[in-house]
Design a protein around this motif. Structure first.
Motif, PDB file in Angstrom:
ATOM      1  N   GLU A   8       6.984   7.303  -4.235  1.00  9.70           N
ATOM      2  CA  GLU A   8       5.935   7.883  -5.074  1.00  9.70           C
ATOM      3  C   GLU A   8       5.523   7.010  -6.248  1.00  9.70           C
ATOM      4  O   GLU A   8       4.685   7.418  -7.053  1.00  9.70           O
ATOM      5  CB  GLU A   8       6.397   9.246  -5.597  1.00  9.70           C
ATOM      6  CG  GLU A   8       6.584  10.263  -4.498  1.00  9.70           C
ATOM      7  CD  GLU A   8       5.287  10.568  -3.764  1.00  9.70           C
ATOM      8  OE1 GLU A   8       4.215  10.569  -4.400  1.00  9.70           O
ATOM      9  OE2 GLU A   8       5.353  10.781  -2.552  1.00  9.70           O
ATOM     10  N   ARG A   9       6.120   5.829  -6.364  1.00 13.66           N
ATOM     11  CA  ARG A   9       5.755   4.921  -7.449  1.00 13.66           C
ATOM     12  C   ARG A   9       4.278   4.563  -7.370  1.00 13.66           C
ATOM     13  O   ARG A   9       3.742   4.387  -6.275  1.00 13.66           O
ATOM     14  CB  ARG A   9       6.590   3.640  -7.297  1.00 13.66           C
ATOM     15  CG  ARG A   9       7.138   3.114  -8.552  1.00 13.66           C
ATOM     16  CD  ARG A   9       8.033   1.943  -8.346  1.00 13.66           C
ATOM     17  NE  ARG A   9       7.588   1.084  -7.260  1.00 13.66           N
ATOM     18  CZ  ARG A   9       8.321   0.140  -6.715  1.00 13.66           C
ATOM     19  NH1 ARG A   9       9.534  -0.059  -7.116  1.00 13.66           N
ATOM     20  NH2 ARG A   9       7.858  -0.601  -5.746  1.00 13.66           N
ATOM     21  N   PRO A  10       3.609   4.453  -8.503  1.00 13.96           N
ATOM     22  CA  PRO A  10       2.187   4.078  -8.461  1.00 13.96           C
ATOM     23  C   PRO A  10       2.006   2.663  -7.899  1.00 13.96           C
ATOM     24  O   PRO A  10       2.869   1.807  -8.068  1.00 13.96           O
ATOM     25  CB  PRO A  10       1.720   4.149  -9.905  1.00 13.96           C
ATOM     26  CG  PRO A  10       2.875   4.546 -10.720  1.00 13.96           C
ATOM     27  CD  PRO A  10       4.066   4.708  -9.834  1.00 13.96           C
ATOM     28  N   VAL A  11       0.887   2.449  -7.248  1.00  9.44           N
ATOM     29  CA  VAL A  11       0.587   1.154  -6.669  1.00  9.44           C
ATOM     30  C   VAL A  11       0.217   0.200  -7.787  1.00  9.44           C
ATOM     31  O   VAL A  11      -0.641   0.483  -8.616  1.00  9.44           O
ATOM     32  CB  VAL A  11      -0.570   1.278  -5.641  1.00  9.44           C
ATOM     33  CG1 VAL A  11      -0.939  -0.087  -5.110  1.00  9.44           C
ATOM     34  CG2 VAL A  11      -0.190   2.205  -4.530  1.00  9.44           C
ATOM     35  N   PRO A  43       0.830  -1.217   0.000  1.00 13.98           N
ATOM     36  CA  PRO A  43       0.000   0.000   0.000  1.00 13.98           C
ATOM     37  C   PRO A  43       0.863   1.265   0.000  1.00 13.98           C
ATOM     38  O   PRO A  43       1.956   1.297   0.567  1.00 13.98           O
ATOM     39  CB  PRO A  43      -0.799  -0.103   1.296  1.00 13.98           C
ATOM     40  CG  PRO A  43      -0.700  -1.521   1.721  1.00 13.98           C
ATOM     41  CD  PRO A  43       0.555  -2.068   1.143  1.00 13.98           C
ATOM     42  N   LEU A  44       0.336   2.287  -0.618  1.00 12.48           N
ATOM     43  CA  LEU A  44       1.069   3.546  -0.761  1.00 12.48           C
ATOM     44  C   LEU A  44       1.404   4.169   0.592  1.00 12.48           C
ATOM     45  O   LEU A  44       2.510   4.667   0.801  1.00 12.48           O
ATOM     46  CB  LEU A  44       0.264   4.523  -1.622  1.00 12.48           C
ATOM     47  CG  LEU A  44       0.954   5.832  -1.972  1.00 12.48           C
ATOM     48  CD1 LEU A  44       2.217   5.577  -2.769  1.00 12.48           C
ATOM     49  CD2 LEU A  44       0.006   6.723  -2.745  1.00 12.48           C
ATOM     50  N   ARG A  45       0.475   4.132   1.523  1.00  8.94           N
ATOM     51  CA  ARG A  45       0.727   4.730   2.846  1.00  8.94           C
ATOM     52  C   ARG A  45       1.853   4.011   3.575  1.00  8.94           C
ATOM     53  O   ARG A  45       2.684   4.647   4.223  1.00  8.94           O
ATOM     54  CB  ARG A  45      -0.543   4.700   3.685  1.00  8.94           C
ATOM     55  CG  ARG A  45      -1.592   5.652   3.149  1.00  8.94           C
ATOM     56  CD  ARG A  45      -2.802   5.642   3.993  1.00  8.94           C
ATOM     57  NE  ARG A  45      -2.494   6.338   5.244  1.00  8.94           N
ATOM     58  CZ  ARG A  45      -3.374   6.607   6.162  1.00  8.94           C
ATOM     59  NH1 ARG A  45      -4.631   6.234   5.995  1.00  8.94           N
ATOM     60  NH2 ARG A  45      -3.031   7.244   7.258  1.00  8.94           N
ATOM     61  N   LEU A  46       1.904   2.686   3.478  1.00 10.66           N
ATOM     62  CA  LEU A  46       2.976   1.921   4.113  1.00 10.66           C
ATOM     63  C   LEU A  46       4.314   2.217   3.446  1.00 10.66           C
ATOM     64  O   LEU A  46       5.334   2.380   4.116  1.00 10.66           O
ATOM     65  CB  LEU A  46       2.671   0.423   4.058  1.00 10.66           C
ATOM     66  CG  LEU A  46       3.734  -0.506   4.645  1.00 10.66           C
ATOM     67  CD1 LEU A  46       3.954  -0.194   6.115  1.00 10.66           C
ATOM     68  CD2 LEU A  46       3.332  -1.950   4.437  1.00 10.66           C
ATOM     69  N   ARG A  47       4.304   2.314   2.118  1.00 13.26           N
ATOM     70  CA  ARG A  47       5.538   2.626   1.391  1.00 13.26           C
ATOM     71  C   ARG A  47       6.064   4.005   1.774  1.00 13.26           C
ATOM     72  O   ARG A  47       7.266   4.206   1.947  1.00 13.26           O
ATOM     73  CB  ARG A  47       5.296   2.554  -0.109  1.00 13.26           C
ATOM     74  CG  ARG A  47       6.583   2.553  -0.889  1.00 13.26           C
ATOM     75  CD  ARG A  47       6.411   2.435  -2.371  1.00 13.26           C
ATOM     76  NE  ARG A  47       5.324   1.589  -2.775  1.00 13.26           N
ATOM     77  CZ  ARG A  47       4.624   1.765  -3.882  1.00 13.26           C
ATOM     78  NH1 ARG A  47       4.908   2.759  -4.692  1.00 13.26           N
ATOM     79  NH2 ARG A  47       3.649   0.959  -4.198  1.00 13.26           N
TER      80      ARG A  47
END
Length: 72
Positions: free
Chosen positions: A64-67, A2-6
């Protein structure tokens, strides 16, 4: 991932990386440049002050990579 975890992992990695980098640069400066002339300090800290940018940019690009959720 997930983006938030990344983003959380990336921010922790950035803080740790910059802290360790600063300690290394200051250690090298105090060990090697204690009695050096002012211009060598200027060059060393100018280069050392910019060398952290490419690794930090790589971490930020990873954050910032897309999920990729696997759906196509």
């Amino acid at each position: 991932m997930p983006l938030r975890l990344r983003k959380l992992i990336g921010m922790v990695a950035l803080i740790v990386f910059i802290g360790v980098y600063v300690l290394i640069v200051l250690s090298v400066a105090s060990a090697r440049f204690a009695d050096a002339p002012w211009w060598s300090h200027l060059i060393f800290f100018a280069v050392g002050g910019l060398l952290w940018v490419p690794p930090a940019m790589a971490i930020i690009k990873w954050m910032e990579r897309p999920v990729d959720d696997g759906r196509r």
